[in-house]
Structure formats: C-alpha cells, structure tokens
Design an enzyme around this catalytic site. Structure first.
Site, PDB file in Angstrom:
ATOM      1  CE  LYS A 169      45.980  48.694  44.165  1.00 38.26           C
ATOM      2  NZ  LYS A 169      44.585  48.999  44.088  1.00 38.26           N
ATOM      3  CB  SER A 196      48.680  46.466  47.399  1.00 33.80           C
ATOM      4  OG  SER A 196      49.495  45.370  47.624  1.00 33.80           O
ATOM      5  CE  LYS A 218      42.244  40.238  41.846  1.00 31.87           C
ATOM      6  NZ  LYS A 218      41.725  39.490  42.741  1.00 31.87           N
ATOM      7  CE1 TYR A 221      47.206  46.295  41.820  1.00 30.16           C
ATOM      8  CE2 TYR A 221      49.106  45.173  43.070  1.00 30.16           C
ATOM      9  CZ  TYR A 221      47.740  45.670  43.020  1.00 30.16           C
ATOM     10  OH  TYR A 221      46.879  45.345  44.171  1.00 30.16           O
ATOM     11  CG  ASN A 267      48.336  35.800  37.915  1.00 29.92           C
ATOM     12  OD1 ASN A 267      49.061  35.241  37.098  1.00 29.92           O
ATOM     13  ND2 ASN A 267      47.488  36.785  37.622  1.00 29.92           N
ATOM     14  CE1 TYR A 312      38.098  36.220  48.005  1.00 30.54           C
ATOM     15  CE2 TYR A 312      40.140  37.464  47.887  1.00 30.54           C
ATOM     16  CZ  TYR A 312      39.280  36.733  48.609  1.00 30.54           C
ATOM     17  OH  TYR A 312      39.731  35.751  49.451  1.00 30.54           O
ATOM     18  CB  THR A 370      52.601  45.314  46.093  1.00 33.07           C
ATOM     19  OG1 THR A 370      53.890  45.271  45.033  1.00 33.07           O
ATOM     20  CG2 THR A 370      51.774  46.548  45.708  1.00 33.07           C
TER      21      THR A 370
HETATM   22  P1  NAD Z   1      38.791  42.160  41.911  1.00 34.20           P
HETATM   23  O1  NAD Z   1      39.382  42.112  40.520  1.00 34.20           O
HETATM   24  O2  NAD Z   1      37.974  40.886  42.190  1.00 34.20           O
HETATM   25  O3  NAD Z   1      37.719  43.311  41.843  1.00 34.20           O
HETATM   26  C1  NAD Z   1      37.999  44.587  41.246  1.00 34.20           C
HETATM   27  C2  NAD Z   1      36.762  44.767  40.762  1.00 34.20           C
HETATM   28  O4  NAD Z   1      36.800  46.303  40.079  1.00 34.20           O
HETATM   29  C3  NAD Z   1      36.104  44.025  39.671  1.00 34.20           C
HETATM   30  O5  NAD Z   1      34.812  43.646  40.090  1.00 34.20           O
HETATM   31  C4  NAD Z   1      36.213  44.712  38.416  1.00 34.20           C
HETATM   32  O6  NAD Z   1      35.333  44.307  37.442  1.00 34.20           O
HETATM   33  C5  NAD Z   1      35.986  46.172  38.897  1.00 34.20           C
HETATM   34  N1  NAD Z   1      36.787  46.993  37.898  1.00 34.20           N
HETATM   35  C6  NAD Z   1      37.954  47.073  37.572  1.00 34.20           C
HETATM   36  N2  NAD Z   1      38.226  48.358  36.673  1.00 34.20           N
HETATM   37  C7  NAD Z   1      37.067  48.932  36.845  1.00 34.20           C
HETATM   38  C8  NAD Z   1      36.773  50.425  35.929  1.00 34.20           C
HETATM   39  N3  NAD Z   1      37.624  50.848  35.430  1.00 34.20           N
HETATM   40  N4  NAD Z   1      35.579  50.629  36.327  1.00 34.20           N
HETATM   41  C9  NAD Z   1      34.726  49.807  37.131  1.00 34.20           C
HETATM   42  N5  NAD Z   1      34.800  48.934  37.700  1.00 34.20           N
HETATM   43  C10 NAD Z   1      36.160  48.192  37.445  1.00 34.20           C
HETATM   44  O7  NAD Z   1      39.982  42.392  43.048  1.00 34.20           O
HETATM   45  P2  NAD Z   1      39.808  42.284  44.261  1.00 34.20           P
HETATM   46  O8  NAD Z   1      40.651  41.394  44.765  1.00 34.20           O
HETATM   47  O9  NAD Z   1      38.600  42.143  44.986  1.00 34.20           O
HETATM   48  O10 NAD Z   1      40.572  43.534  44.593  1.00 34.20           O
HETATM   49  C11 NAD Z   1      40.068  44.776  45.019  1.00 34.20           C
HETATM   50  C12 NAD Z   1      41.054  45.848  44.981  1.00 34.20           C
HETATM   51  O11 NAD Z   1      41.807  45.602  46.150  1.00 34.20           O
HETATM   52  C13 NAD Z   1      41.919  46.340  43.954  1.00 34.20           C
HETATM   53  O12 NAD Z   1      42.031  47.775  43.503  1.00 34.20           O
HETATM   54  C14 NAD Z   1      43.160  45.656  44.220  1.00 34.20           C
HETATM   55  O13 NAD Z   1      44.241  46.140  43.441  1.00 34.20           O
HETATM   56  C15 NAD Z   1      43.368  45.507  45.840  1.00 34.20           C
HETATM   57  N6  NAD Z   1      44.187  44.786  46.229  1.00 34.20           N
HETATM   58  C16 NAD Z   1      43.987  43.288  46.179  1.00 34.20           C
HETATM   59  C17 NAD Z   1      44.764  42.386  46.711  1.00 34.20           C
HETATM   60  C18 NAD Z   1      44.449  40.764  46.482  1.00 34.20           C
HETATM   61  O14 NAD Z   1      45.360  40.063  46.786  1.00 34.20           O
HETATM   62  N7  NAD Z   1      43.302  40.616  45.996  1.00 34.20           N
HETATM   63  C19 NAD Z   1      45.508  42.811  47.317  1.00 34.20           C
HETATM   64  C20 NAD Z   1      45.943  44.163  47.741  1.00 34.20           C
HETATM   65  C21 NAD Z   1      45.007  45.095  47.151  1.00 34.20           C
HETATM   66  N1  UDP Z   2      53.380  31.185  45.077  1.00 27.39           N
HETATM   67  C1  UDP Z   2      53.880  29.986  44.668  1.00 27.39           C
HETATM   68  N2  UDP Z   2      53.202  29.493  43.480  1.00 27.39           N
HETATM   69  C2  UDP Z   2      52.104  29.921  42.922  1.00 27.39           C
HETATM   70  C3  UDP Z   2      51.649  31.328  43.404  1.00 27.39           C
HETATM   71  C4  UDP Z   2      52.341  31.843  44.654  1.00 27.39           C
HETATM   72  O1  UDP Z   2      54.666  29.375  45.228  1.00 27.39           O
HETATM   73  O2  UDP Z   2      51.689  29.369  41.974  1.00 27.39           O
HETATM   74  C5  UDP Z   2      54.223  31.677  46.389  1.00 27.39           C
HETATM   75  C6  UDP Z   2      54.840  32.944  45.899  1.00 27.39           C
HETATM   76  O3  UDP Z   2      56.130  32.918  45.513  1.00 27.39           O
HETATM   77  C7  UDP Z   2      54.830  33.728  47.220  1.00 27.39           C
HETATM   78  C8  UDP Z   2      53.405  33.290  47.900  1.00 27.39           C
HETATM   79  O4  UDP Z   2      53.186  32.063  47.098  1.00 27.39           O
HETATM   80  O5  UDP Z   2      55.720  33.368  47.971  1.00 27.39           O
HETATM   81  C9  UDP Z   2      52.301  34.130  47.869  1.00 27.39           C
HETATM   82  O6  UDP Z   2      52.184  34.755  46.363  1.00 27.39           O
HETATM   83  P1  UDP Z   2      50.835  35.363  45.941  1.00 27.39           P
HETATM   84  O7  UDP Z   2      50.928  35.567  44.561  1.00 27.39           O
HETATM   85  O8  UDP Z   2      49.646  34.777  46.416  1.00 27.39           O
HETATM   86  O9  UDP Z   2      50.966  36.750  46.529  1.00 27.39           O
HETATM   87  P2  UDP Z   2      52.027  37.760  46.504  1.00 27.39           P
HETATM   88  O10 UDP Z   2      52.687  37.805  48.018  1.00 27.39           O
HETATM   89  O11 UDP Z   2      53.081  37.306  45.398  1.00 27.39           O
HETATM   90  O12 UDP Z   2      51.351  39.135  46.069  1.00 27.39           O
END
Ligand code: NAD
Ligand code: UDP
Length: 336
Positions: free
Chosen positions: A153, A125, A85, A149, A198, A12, A127
């Site tokens: 991080k 993140s 993730k 998770y 999720n 993504y 988080t």
């Molecule tokens: P995503 O799952 O869409 O992208 C992650 C990519 O990594 C996928 O294409 C997957 O196939 C690849 N991948 C996973 N494990 C692998 C491995 N062992 N070898 C090679 N490729 C691998 O997730 P995203 O939302 O694009 O997130 C990207 C990064 O950002 C992640 O590290 C995630 O933890 C972090 N992040 C995401 C969010 C969010 O809400 N989307 C928030 C904070 C941090």
């Molecule tokens: N949330 C919700 N219903 C859902 C998914 C999420 O009410 O089906 C709420 C969750 O409790 C939080 C906010 O939406 O307050 C964002 O949640 P998300 O999982 O997108 O991200 P987070 O901040 O938890 O990483």
C-alpha cells in the site's frame, strides 16, 4: 454520464461501491479476476440496481486483459480496488503480494496512460500509519509498514505520487480506509471471506451463526479502556459513499489527495462483541488469547479532512454495522 472502471468490483467493498455508482447514474465496468470473489456478487448487485452491469474478466497484471476494457469502453476514471489483502498471507507469500498489488497497479497505470485515462482512486489503508504515536490519526502522520501487505500500500501510494510529479495531468486520490465492516441493508451482498476469517467482524458473525465455536480475543492487556484492541470500524456503505463523492469531485483536485476514511470513533474488541450480541440476539462466546503479532493497541481516524474535501462523513454507527452484518450472515450462512 461518465463511465467508471471498477477493478476488483466483484469484491466486498467494490460490490457495495458499484451499487451506489449505478444508483447515482454512472455507467460502470467491473474488471475482476475472481481470485477472491465470485460472479454471484455481481448477479446480486444487478438485482439490487435492476440493471445489467458490464463485466470484463481479467487480471490487472495483464496489459492485454486491461486493453480489452479500453477497446470496448470510453473510460473516464478508475476506482482501483483490485488487490490481495490478507496480512498473514502476505508475510508467507511476499512476492505474490508485490506482484499482484504493486506490479498490477503499475500495469494498470501504464494501460490507463496509453489510453488517455488519468484519473484514479486508490484503495489504501490505515495500516500505512504503522503504530501511531497518538490518536486520532491525521493524514500527515508519519507512515511505516510492518508487513508486506502494508508495504504494497505504501509503495503504491509513493508510485502514484511519483506519477503525478512526472505528469500533473493525472488526478489521483488515495483513500486510507480504517476498518470496513457491515453490509448492504438488503443483506444480499456482504463480506465473504475464504476459509477462517482473519478479521474480527466476519469472525464474530460466524460465531453468532454457529459456524465457529468461540472468538479468540487477541490480547486483553493493551493500554485501552478494557485491555482489548481499539479500532475505527466504518460501515461499508459509508465507505462506498466516499468513493462516489471522490469520483464526483476528482476533476476539482490539482494535487494528489490523501484522505482518511473512518468515523473518528474507536471501539474495542469487547465493545464489538457486545454490540453484535445486541444486534443479533445471539451470545458470542469468547476466550482471551495471546496478542496477535504485529497488532497495535489503538487506531482511529481524524476524519475531518474527508469532510472538508469530499463533503463526506460516516453516518452509520456500530449498531447498524452489526445489524447489517448479521442480516447478511444469517441469510447467507455459507456466503455466496
Ligand atoms: P476483496 O478481496 O473482497 O476484493 C478485491 C477484489 O479484487 C476481489 O474481487 C479479487 O478477486 C480482485 N482481484 C485481486 N487481485 C486481482 C487481480 N490481479 N486482477 C483482477 N482482480 C483482482 O477485498 P476488499 O475488502 O473489497 O478490499 C478492496 C481493496 O481495499 C483492496 O485493495 C484492499 O487491500 C483495500 N482495503 C481493504 C480493507 C478491508 O479491511 N477490507 C482495509 C483497507 C484497505
Ligand atoms: N481480533 C481479535 N480476534 C480475531 C480477529 C481480530 O481479537 O479473531 C482483534 C485484533 O486483535 C484487533 C481487532 O480485533 O484488535 C481488529 O482486527 P482486524 O483483523 O479485524 O483488523 P486490523 O485492525 O487488524 O486490520
């Protein structure tokens, strides 16, 4: 122009970042094992930038797979998105998360060092702040983790700081994302979760498109303006732009940089429902459900350090996040 390795570039955030990198003139190599993505996203990116993108299929836990990248390309820096993730899944399968996210990153750094490539931008993140005592959240706030998770991080952040202490020729940027949402304005690439989403935004989008009946709002008794959880939603294209700025500046950094990426504004679950209804013209039925374990009331960034260090700030508001997310969802109701 420098060559950038993008691990997880089919995912993504990675796919959106690749678009901006290529548009800015960088050569990009995507490395992905497609465990949570599809090759279609890369085809769509190629169409958007009108250019073929190098892809090496492999796993960051495999030195052999990674070495193929460095044998074939002179890589200047790495943007490291690859990782698992899903918070709930990490509680059920902690070893898989530590293996993939922690061991995978250690392996990546080993292969980078062996090949003389010591610039890395890591996807961390918000988080890592656990349940913060106050908001907005500054980078120097205490860190903690409430699930495996989040712990991966935190561990990777610490591993990368130790690596820098051992060898200060590394250049390391830790980007702490708040809540990435939205999609490219073309609506051709976007977030494509497996199974039941999720996260809030993809769930709302699936309700709007008729794939799910209603949204469960997890708790309406938090200490927030309407009782539902408040988060800092950030448009994925703004997030991608921050990576571009980090790559441009990485040579200037002489310490490990830890940077929040958020807008600085908090929106509640019900605020987001309303904004999405307005953007899509669809009604989003919802039911109040119990709180989700591990959730906190309020989380939003103080993004001023990103502005100071990267010259970056988020430009796209909640309206655009919802409009772009809807464009992606309505034109791709089943994802890629
Ligand atoms: P995503 O799952 O869409 O992208 C992650 C990519 O990594 C996928 O294409 C997957 O196939 C690849 N991948 C996973 N494990 C692998 C491995 N062992 N070898 C090679 N490729 C691998 O997730 P995203 O939302 O694009 O997130 C990207 C990064 O950002 C992640 O590290 C995630 O933890 C972090 N992040 C995401 C969010 C969010 O809400 N989307 C928030 C904070 C941090
Ligand atoms: N949330 C919700 N219903 C859902 C998914 C999420 O009410 O089906 C709420 C969750 O409790 C939080 C906010 O939406 O307050 C964002 O949640 P998300 O999982 O997108 O991200 P987070 O901040 O938890 O990483």
């Amino acid at each position: 122009m420098n060559k950038i390795l993008v691990t997880g570039g089919a995912g993504y955030i990675g796919s959106h970042t690749v678009v901006l990198l290529v548009e800015a003139g960088y050569d990009v190599v995507i490395f992905d094992n497609f465990s949570n993505s599809s090759k279609e996203s890369i085809k769509r990116v190629e169409k958007l930038v009108n250019k073929k993108i190098e892809l090496i299929e492999g796993d960051i836990r495999s030195k052999d797979d990674l070495q193929k990248v460095f044998d074939a390309h002179k890589i200047d820096s790495v943007i490291h998105f690859a990782g698992l993730k899903a918070v709930g899944e990490s509680v059920e399968q902690p070893l898989r998360y530590y293996d993939n996210n922690v061991y995978g990153t250690v392996t990546l750094c080993e292969v980078m060092a062996k090949n003389g490539c010591k610039k890395i931008i890591f996807s961390s993140s918000a988080t890592v702040y656990g349940d913060p005592e106050t908001t907005p959240i500054l980078e120097n706030f205490p860190t903690s983790a409430t699930n495996p998770y989040g712990r991966t991080k935190l561990m990777v952040e610490e591993i990368l700081r130790d690596l820098y202490i051992s060898d200060s020729s590394w250049q390391i940027v830790l980007l702490r994302y708040f809540n990435p949402v939205g999609s490219h304005s073309s609506g051709t690439i976007g977030e494509d979760p497996n199974g039941i989403p999720n996260n809030l935004m993809p769930f709302i989008a699936q309700v709007a498109v008729g794939k799910r009946e209603f949204l469960s709002v997890f708790g309406d008794d938090y200490d927030t303006h309407d009782g539902t959880g408040v988060r800092d939603y950030i448009h994925v294209v703004d997030l991608a732009d921050a990576h571009l700025k980090a790559v441009n500046k990485i040579d200037d950094f002489s310490e490990v940089m830890t940077i929040n990426l958020g807008t600085g504004e908090g929106y509640s679950v019900l605020d987001m429902v309303k904004a999405f209804e307005e953007a899509s013209g669809k009604s989003i039925p919802y039911k109040i459900a119990p709180r989700r374990a591990g959730d906190i009331a309020t989380c939003f960034a103080d993004p001023s350090y990103a502005k100071e260090i990267l010259g970056w700030e988020a430009k796209k508001g909640v309206k655009q996040m919802c409009e772009d997310s809807w464009r992606w969802q309505s034109s791709n109701p089943s994802g890629y």
